[in-house]
Design a protein around this motif. Structure first.
Motif, PDB file in Angstrom:
ATOM      1  N   GLU A 285      28.693  38.717  44.769  1.00 21.64           N
ATOM      2  CA  GLU A 285      27.789  39.084  45.291  1.00 21.64           C
ATOM      3  C   GLU A 285      26.848  38.236  45.930  1.00 21.64           C
ATOM      4  O   GLU A 285      26.180  38.791  47.239  1.00 21.64           O
ATOM      5  N   MET A 286      26.907  37.077  46.589  1.00 23.05           N
ATOM      6  CA  MET A 286      27.768  36.547  47.901  1.00 23.05           C
ATOM      7  C   MET A 286      27.937  37.144  48.878  1.00 23.05           C
ATOM      8  O   MET A 286      27.372  37.470  49.863  1.00 23.05           O
ATOM      9  N   CYS A 287      28.945  38.240  49.046  1.00 23.60           N
ATOM     10  CA  CYS A 287      28.921  38.682  49.955  1.00 23.60           C
ATOM     11  C   CYS A 287      28.053  39.896  50.040  1.00 23.60           C
ATOM     12  O   CYS A 287      28.499  40.487  50.967  1.00 23.60           O
ATOM     13  N   ALA A 288      27.537  40.253  49.277  1.00 27.22           N
ATOM     14  CA  ALA A 288      26.818  41.425  48.718  1.00 27.22           C
ATOM     15  C   ALA A 288      25.546  41.094  49.931  1.00 27.22           C
ATOM     16  O   ALA A 288      24.231  42.226  49.664  1.00 27.22           O
ATOM     17  N   GLY A 289      25.291  39.904  49.954  1.00 24.77           N
ATOM     18  CA  GLY A 289      24.591  39.120  50.621  1.00 24.77           C
ATOM     19  C   GLY A 289      22.948  38.341  49.532  1.00 24.77           C
ATOM     20  O   GLY A 289      22.241  37.562  49.930  1.00 24.77           O
ATOM     21  N   ILE A 290      23.878  37.867  48.170  1.00 25.92           N
ATOM     22  CA  ILE A 290      22.883  37.188  47.181  1.00 25.92           C
ATOM     23  C   ILE A 290      23.060  36.282  47.977  1.00 25.92           C
ATOM     24  O   ILE A 290      24.195  35.664  47.519  1.00 25.92           O
ATOM     25  N   GLN A 291      22.084  35.574  47.756  1.00 24.54           N
ATOM     26  CA  GLN A 291      23.038  34.272  48.071  1.00 24.54           C
ATOM     27  C   GLN A 291      21.825  32.638  46.892  1.00 24.54           C
ATOM     28  O   GLN A 291      22.291  31.365  46.778  1.00 24.54           O
TER      29      GLN A 291
ATOM     30  N   VAL B  35      26.865  29.514  45.837  1.00 23.85           N
ATOM     31  CA  VAL B  35      25.865  30.339  45.950  1.00 23.85           C
ATOM     32  C   VAL B  35      25.036  29.186  45.456  1.00 23.85           C
ATOM     33  O   VAL B  35      24.778  28.745  44.326  1.00 23.85           O
ATOM     34  N   LEU B  36      23.252  29.615  45.066  1.00 21.50           N
ATOM     35  CA  LEU B  36      22.795  28.582  44.980  1.00 21.50           C
ATOM     36  C   LEU B  36      22.358  29.239  43.890  1.00 21.50           C
ATOM     37  O   LEU B  36      22.085  30.894  42.721  1.00 21.50           O
ATOM     38  N   THR B  37      21.733  28.609  42.134  1.00 18.42           N
ATOM     39  CA  THR B  37      21.983  28.771  41.109  1.00 18.42           C
ATOM     40  C   THR B  37      20.125  28.933  40.704  1.00 18.42           C
ATOM     41  O   THR B  37      19.992  27.088  41.562  1.00 18.42           O
ATOM     42  N   SER B  38      19.692  28.169  39.710  1.00 16.67           N
ATOM     43  CA  SER B  38      18.809  28.285  39.433  1.00 16.67           C
ATOM     44  C   SER B  38      17.806  28.550  37.922  1.00 16.67           C
ATOM     45  O   SER B  38      17.992  29.714  37.652  1.00 16.67           O
ATOM     46  N   THR B  39      16.989  28.016  37.152  1.00 17.24           N
ATOM     47  CA  THR B  39      16.710  28.907  36.341  1.00 17.24           C
ATOM     48  C   THR B  39      14.936  28.279  35.941  1.00 17.24           C
ATOM     49  O   THR B  39      13.994  28.833  34.854  1.00 17.24           O
ATOM     50  N   ASN B  40      14.645  28.264  37.944  1.00 17.17           N
ATOM     51  CA  ASN B  40      13.054  28.120  37.805  1.00 17.17           C
ATOM     52  C   ASN B  40      12.555  29.515  38.001  1.00 17.17           C
ATOM     53  O   ASN B  40      12.937  29.910  39.874  1.00 17.17           O
TER      54      ASN B  40
END
Length: 304
Positions: free
Chosen positions: A121-127, A147-152
Motif C-alpha cells: 500500500e505504501m509503495c503504491a502511494g497510500i499514506q 503508514v498512518l491508521t485511523s478509525t475517524n
C-alpha cells in the motif's frame, strides 16, 4: 548511522491526493480507478456506498506475490480484493490512480501477519488507511512501516479539503513507544533516533510483585530506558550486564524492548527487512551477534 539525518514528522500532516473507497460494488471501484472521485456524506453515512468488511491481508497481497520484496509490491495492492465473485483491481491501477488514502469497513487487515500488505500500500502511494476497526497486527505493521491508521471517518473531508491534520490524531491513545514510532515515521527511523539520543525508552515503573514464568523471563531481558543513549548499540546487545536490571518487575501493559537470546527470520520477510536495514543503517553495516540469528523457509510454503 549516528550521523544519518533522522527527523520527526511535522506536527501537522497534509495528504494531497485522492481517496480510494473499497466498496462492495466492483463497478464503483472501477469508476474510481478510471478517475472518478466518489461523493462521501460524513453527516449521513446511510447515503454512502457500502464498504467492504473483513478485508484480509491475503486480499491486499495474495500469497504468491509475497516473494516480491521491493517497491514492485506497489503494483499489486488489493489484487486479491473480491467484490462478490469479481476482482475489480488490476496490477498497477492503485499506484496510477494517485490515491493517498484507502477507506474500508470493519476488521481491516485480518488474517496473516503479512508485512508485505502495508508495504505494498505504501509503495503504491497510500499514506493513510481508514476503517471502522483495524486488526492489531496489521495496524502495528502499518505503524512500523510509516503508514498512518485511523478509525475517524471525518478525516475524509479534511483530506479532500486540503486541510492539515494534527499528527496527534494518529498517536492519541497509543503507548509512549508506539507514539514515538509514529512520530518518526516507522520503527527503523525511531531506532536510529534512539541511537542518536533523540528519543529514549520509557522507564518501566512496575513495583516488585509476584510474576509468572513468562513475566520473569521478560523482566530479565528488558532493556533499561537509557540503552541507545549512553551505551553503544553493540554493547547493548552483547552485554547482559548492560541490558538487564536487577530486581526489575513487569506486568501486563508495560512496554519496552527486550534482548532476545535467539532471533529468526524466513524467506518471506528477510529481503524486505534487509532493504530497510540498508536504507537506514547502512549497506555495509553488520548485524549484532549474528550467531544468534537463524534463517529458514516457511514450512507452509515448502509443501506448495
Amino acid at each position: 548511522m549516528l550521523e544519518r539525518k533522522i527527523e520527526k514528522r511535522n506536527d501537522k500532516v497534509r495528504l494531497p491526493g485522492r481517496i480510494l473507497f473499497l466498496t462492495e460494488d466492483p463497478e464503483l471501484i472501477r469508476r474510481q480507478l478510471a478517475g472518478e472521485d466518489l461523493p462521501w456524506d460524513s453527516n449521513n453515512r446511510a447515503n454512502n456506498p457500502k464498504l467492504r468488511d473483513d478485508i484480509s491481508t491475503d486480499e491486499i497481497t495474495p500469497a504468491h506475490y509475497c516473494f516480491y520484496f521491493d517497491e514492485t509490491l506497489g503494483e499489486i495492492p488489493y489484487l486479491g480484493l473480491k467484490c462478490g465473485d469479481v476482482l475489480p483491481i488490476g496490477r498497477g491501477e492503485v499506484k496510477k490512480g494517485g490515491f493517498v488514502c484507502a477507506v474500508s469497513g470493519k476488521r481491516r487487515g485480518k488474517g496473516s501477519s503479512r508485512e508485505q500488505s502495508p508495504y505494498a500500500e505504501m509503495c503504491a502511494g497510500i499514506q493513510l488507511v481508514i476503517a471502522e476497526n483495524i486488526e492489531r497486527i496489521y495496524k502495528q505493521n502499518c505503524q512500523n512501516l510509516g503508514v498512518l491508521t485511523s478509525t475517524n471517518f471525518s478525516l475524509i473531508e479534511k483530506i479532500r479539503g486540503g486541510e492539515e491534520i494534527p499528527l496527534s490524531e494518529f498517536t492519541a491513545g497509543e503507548d509512549e513507544i508506539t507514539r514515538q514510532v509514529i512520530e518518526y515515521g516507522g520503527l527503523f527511523p525511531f531506532n536510529i533516533a534512539r541511537m542518536q539520543k533523540k528519543v529514549f525508552l520509557p522507564p518501566i515503573k512496575t513495583a516488585k510483585r509476584p510474576m509468572t514464568v513468562a513475566e520473569k523471563i521478560f523482566a530479565r531481558h528488558m532493556l533499561p530506558s537509557n540503552v541507545g543513549a549512553s551505551v553503544p548499540a553493540r554493547a547493548a546487545e552483547q552485554s547482559s550486564a548492560v541490558v538487564t536490571t536487577e530486581g526489575q518487575a513487569v506486568q501486563p501493559g508495560d512496554t519496552g524492548f527486550a534482548r532476545a537470546d535467539l532471533r529468526f527470520s524466513h524467506e518471506y520477510v528477510t529481503p524486505m527487512a534487509a532493504i530497510f536495514f540498508e536504507r537506514y543503517v547502512g549497506k555495509d553495516a553488520k548485524v549484532n551477534d549474528p550467531s544468534s540469528i537463524l534463517f529458514f523457509p516457511r514450512p507452509s510454503h515448502i509443501s506448495r
